[in-house]
Write a protein that holds these residues in place. Structure first.
Motif, PDB file in Angstrom:
ATOM      1  N   ALA A 132     108.761  -4.928  25.563  1.00  0.00           N
ATOM      2  CA  ALA A 132     107.862  -5.886  24.904  1.00  0.00           C
ATOM      3  C   ALA A 132     107.710  -5.542  23.425  1.00  0.00           C
ATOM      4  O   ALA A 132     107.685  -6.426  22.559  1.00  0.00           O
ATOM      5  N   TRP A 133     107.627  -4.250  23.121  1.00  0.00           N
ATOM      6  CA  TRP A 133     107.542  -3.815  21.724  1.00  0.00           C
ATOM      7  C   TRP A 133     108.793  -4.239  20.948  1.00  0.00           C
ATOM      8  O   TRP A 133     108.704  -4.816  19.861  1.00  0.00           O
ATOM      9  N   VAL A 134     109.968  -3.972  21.518  1.00  0.00           N
ATOM     10  CA  VAL A 134     111.228  -4.280  20.831  1.00  0.00           C
ATOM     11  C   VAL A 134     111.377  -5.799  20.629  1.00  0.00           C
ATOM     12  O   VAL A 134     111.930  -6.252  19.636  1.00  0.00           O
ATOM     13  N   GLU A 135     110.818  -6.568  21.552  1.00  0.00           N
ATOM     14  CA  GLU A 135     110.896  -8.016  21.425  1.00  0.00           C
ATOM     15  C   GLU A 135     109.921  -8.540  20.353  1.00  0.00           C
ATOM     16  O   GLU A 135     110.270  -9.399  19.541  1.00  0.00           O
ATOM     17  N   ARG A 136     108.718  -7.993  20.322  1.00  0.00           N
ATOM     18  CA  ARG A 136     107.666  -8.532  19.442  1.00  0.00           C
ATOM     19  C   ARG A 136     107.752  -7.972  18.006  1.00  0.00           C
ATOM     20  O   ARG A 136     107.407  -8.668  17.048  1.00  0.00           O
ATOM     21  N   ALA A 137     108.211  -6.721  17.853  1.00  0.00           N
ATOM     22  CA  ALA A 137     108.176  -6.069  16.534  1.00  0.00           C
ATOM     23  C   ALA A 137     108.908  -6.857  15.435  1.00  0.00           C
ATOM     24  O   ALA A 137     108.378  -6.980  14.320  1.00  0.00           O
ATOM     25  N   PRO A 138     110.090  -7.432  15.718  1.00  0.00           N
ATOM     26  CA  PRO A 138     110.769  -8.184  14.646  1.00  0.00           C
ATOM     27  C   PRO A 138     109.961  -9.390  14.173  1.00  0.00           C
ATOM     28  O   PRO A 138     109.994  -9.748  12.991  1.00  0.00           O
ATOM     29  N   GLU A 139     109.219 -10.016  15.093  1.00  0.00           N
ATOM     30  CA  GLU A 139     108.371 -11.149  14.694  1.00  0.00           C
ATOM     31  C   GLU A 139     107.244 -10.658  13.784  1.00  0.00           C
ATOM     32  O   GLU A 139     106.940 -11.280  12.766  1.00  0.00           O
ATOM     33  N   MET A 140     106.632  -9.553  14.176  1.00  0.00           N
ATOM     34  CA  MET A 140     105.545  -9.003  13.339  1.00  0.00           C
ATOM     35  C   MET A 140     106.080  -8.634  11.957  1.00  0.00           C
ATOM     36  O   MET A 140     105.439  -8.886  10.942  1.00  0.00           O
ATOM     37  N   PHE A 141     107.273  -8.040  11.938  1.00  0.00           N
ATOM     38  CA  PHE A 141     107.918  -7.690  10.666  1.00  0.00           C
ATOM     39  C   PHE A 141     108.102  -8.939   9.797  1.00  0.00           C
ATOM     40  O   PHE A 141     107.759  -8.958   8.611  1.00  0.00           O
ATOM     41  N   ALA A 180     100.787  -1.124  14.297  1.00  0.00           N
ATOM     42  CA  ALA A 180     100.496   0.251  14.704  1.00  0.00           C
ATOM     43  C   ALA A 180      99.952   0.288  16.131  1.00  0.00           C
ATOM     44  O   ALA A 180     100.349   1.142  16.938  1.00  0.00           O
ATOM     45  N   LEU A 181      99.073  -0.641  16.464  1.00  0.00           N
ATOM     46  CA  LEU A 181      98.493  -0.649  17.809  1.00  0.00           C
ATOM     47  C   LEU A 181      99.565  -0.941  18.860  1.00  0.00           C
ATOM     48  O   LEU A 181      99.583  -0.316  19.926  1.00  0.00           O
ATOM     49  N   ALA A 182     100.464  -1.873  18.556  1.00  0.00           N
ATOM     50  CA  ALA A 182     101.528  -2.210  19.517  1.00  0.00           C
ATOM     51  C   ALA A 182     102.486  -1.031  19.695  1.00  0.00           C
ATOM     52  O   ALA A 182     102.886  -0.698  20.816  1.00  0.00           O
ATOM     53  N   MET A 183     102.834  -0.382  18.589  1.00  0.00           N
ATOM     54  CA  MET A 183     103.719   0.791  18.677  1.00  0.00           C
ATOM     55  C   MET A 183     103.081   1.887  19.527  1.00  0.00           C
ATOM     56  O   MET A 183     103.700   2.450  20.429  1.00  0.00           O
ATOM     57  N   ALA A 199      84.171  -5.377   9.503  1.00  0.00           N
ATOM     58  CA  ALA A 199      83.155  -6.336   9.979  1.00  0.00           C
ATOM     59  C   ALA A 199      82.041  -6.491   8.938  1.00  0.00           C
ATOM     60  O   ALA A 199      81.410  -7.542   8.853  1.00  0.00           O
ATOM     61  N   SER A 200      81.828  -5.423   8.130  1.00  0.00           N
ATOM     62  CA  SER A 200      80.783  -5.508   7.104  1.00  0.00           C
ATOM     63  C   SER A 200      81.301  -6.161   5.816  1.00  0.00           C
ATOM     64  O   SER A 200      80.593  -6.219   4.817  1.00  0.00           O
ATOM     65  N   GLY A 201      82.558  -6.604   5.839  1.00  0.00           N
ATOM     66  CA  GLY A 201      83.069  -7.380   4.705  1.00  0.00           C
ATOM     67  C   GLY A 201      84.056  -6.653   3.805  1.00  0.00           C
ATOM     68  O   GLY A 201      84.530  -7.216   2.807  1.00  0.00           O
ATOM     69  N   LEU A 202      84.398  -5.390   4.124  1.00  0.00           N
ATOM     70  CA  LEU A 202      85.357  -4.660   3.280  1.00  0.00           C
ATOM     71  C   LEU A 202      86.788  -4.935   3.753  1.00  0.00           C
ATOM     72  O   LEU A 202      87.032  -5.101   4.953  1.00  0.00           O
ATOM     73  N   ALA A 203      87.716  -4.959   2.803  1.00  0.00           N
ATOM     74  CA  ALA A 203      89.119  -5.255   3.119  1.00  0.00           C
ATOM     75  C   ALA A 203      89.827  -3.944   3.464  1.00  0.00           C
ATOM     76  O   ALA A 203      90.364  -3.267   2.581  1.00  0.00           O
ATOM     77  N   ALA A 204      89.808  -3.568   4.758  1.00  0.00           N
ATOM     78  CA  ALA A 204      90.383  -2.283   5.189  1.00  0.00           C
ATOM     79  C   ALA A 204      91.019  -2.433   6.566  1.00  0.00           C
ATOM     80  O   ALA A 204      90.416  -3.030   7.467  1.00  0.00           O
ATOM     81  N   TRP A 205      92.227  -1.873   6.738  1.00  0.00           N
ATOM     82  CA  TRP A 205      92.953  -1.954   8.005  1.00  0.00           C
ATOM     83  C   TRP A 205      93.593  -0.590   8.284  1.00  0.00           C
ATOM     84  O   TRP A 205      94.102   0.071   7.363  1.00  0.00           O
ATOM     85  N   ALA A 206      93.600  -0.180   9.561  1.00  0.00           N
ATOM     86  CA  ALA A 206      94.070   1.163   9.928  1.00  0.00           C
ATOM     87  C   ALA A 206      95.505   1.136  10.445  1.00  0.00           C
ATOM     88  O   ALA A 206      95.931   0.170  11.083  1.00  0.00           O
ATOM     89  N   THR A 207      96.230   2.213  10.176  1.00  0.00           N
ATOM     90  CA  THR A 207      97.560   2.409  10.766  1.00  0.00           C
ATOM     91  C   THR A 207      97.767   3.903  11.040  1.00  0.00           C
ATOM     92  O   THR A 207      97.186   4.742  10.353  1.00  0.00           O
TER      93      THR A 207
END
Ligand code: PMV
Length: 328
Positions: free
Chosen positions: A209-218, A241-244, A272-280
């Protein structure tokens, strides 16, 4: 013939769309395409000297003899270069990282990128960046991306030329962002990335599922980057990152620790408090936060207070690898 000496540098990179899994193990071709950002300030400098009196290559890392496995991987790269250059002389290699080595902070990416460029230069090969990047990829696929600056892609198919190098997608200023590296451990990573990928491919029910979905996410991430849509780039970065990690997790390949989860949770709260931040996260317990430049100071201060986060390094998108001494 070259002077036989080169001094080079390369920076670490963090994948936004992750590479995880190998399509071709022998040629180290990734199973999925990846897209990363090269980071200014997390730098490896490498000096390589050919020495006719040596009976084997030597490799010093941060002032001491490198571990046997790191030396073996260095020799493999140098052997490839010697075959191409038709020159048998051994080399003395010394590398310095200005950030902690072997703590999952992508030192192999900057390390092999700087080494590949130094070897090509010192052995006198007239190679372009694509070919040098291909050489680095054969040692560590993420290293291929550190030859280039800004936002960089690496494909997942070996072309008929046999050369699969990374390419720049956009310059460093494409997005006004910072990456906050939240260090949660000073130790070595538990499972090396090659081993982790191998185990995921053979044992995880979710690898396909990862190998199938990753190219789309890319593809979606690349389009969002080109459209300068930070919100969408951030969402896809975290999703990749979560899918990997989910696919790895199901094979018992677990890189996250309690501190990783605390840090990820905090990033979600900040968002959620409005800051532009994402984890990997990569093949280690650290959390890297993609953040808008304007929110960087607030997010850094918050991440420094997360239990288990030892320190936070701030980096901005930066340049590719370069030659300081040697070459033409
Ligand atoms: O290049 P390697 O073998 O160190 O593998 C890197 C794998 C990840 O860092 C987890 C993802 C990536 O694309 O950099």
């Amino acid at each position: 013939m070259s002077a036989g000496r080169a001094v080079t540098f390369a920076h670490a990179n963090i994948a936004l769309a992750k590479y995880w899994g190998k399509r071709d193990v022998a040629n180290n071709v990734p199973a999925v395409p990846s897209l990363s950002v090269t980071l200014e300030g997390m730098r490896t400098s490498t000096t390589l000297e050919l020495d006719g009196s040596l009976s084997a290559d030597t490799f010093e890392l941060n002032g001491t003899a490198a571990p046997t496995d790191a030396l073996a991987r260095t020799v493999t790269l140098l052997d490839r270069v010697r075959r191409e250059a038709v020159r048998a002389t051994y080399a003395r290699v010394s590398s310095q990282n200005d950030f902690p080595t072997a703590s999952g902070l992508a030192s192999s990416a900057s390390g092999f990128a700087a080494l590949a460029l130094a070897a090509v230069t010192a052995y006198g090969l007239d190679w372009d960046t694509a070919r040098t990047s291909d050489l680095a990829r054969r040692s560590s696929a993420s290293a291929a991306r550190s030859l280039l600056g800004g936002f960089v892609e690496l494909g997942n198919e070996l072309p008929s030329s046999g050369v699969l190098g990374a390419k720049q997608v956009a310059p460093p200023d494409q997005l006004d962002v910072r990456v906050l590296v939240c260090v949660t451990s000073e130790g070595q990573k538990a499972i090396g990335s090659t081993d982790g990928m191998g185990r995921t491919a053979t044992k995880s029910p979710y690898y396909a599922a990862w190998v199938e979905r990753a190219p789309e996410m890319f593809g979606e991430l690349k389009a969002a980057l080109l459209a300068k849509d930070l919100e969408r780039v951030g969402e896809l970065t975290e999703a990749s990152a979560l899918a990997m990690h989910a696919s790895a997790f199901a094979a018992g390949v677990v890189y996250v620790t309690g501190a990783t989860l605390e840090a990820m949770t905090r990033v979600r709260e900040l968002r959620a408090s409005g800051l532009a931040a994402w984890a990997t996260m990569d093949a280690g317990p650290h959390v890297k936060v993609l953040v808008s430049r304007t929110d960087s100071a607030a997010v850094k201060a918050a991440m420094e207070r997360v239990p288990g986060v030892l320190r936070v390094l701030e980096a901005k998108p930066g340049a590719g690898a370069g030659v300081i001494e040697g070459g033409k």
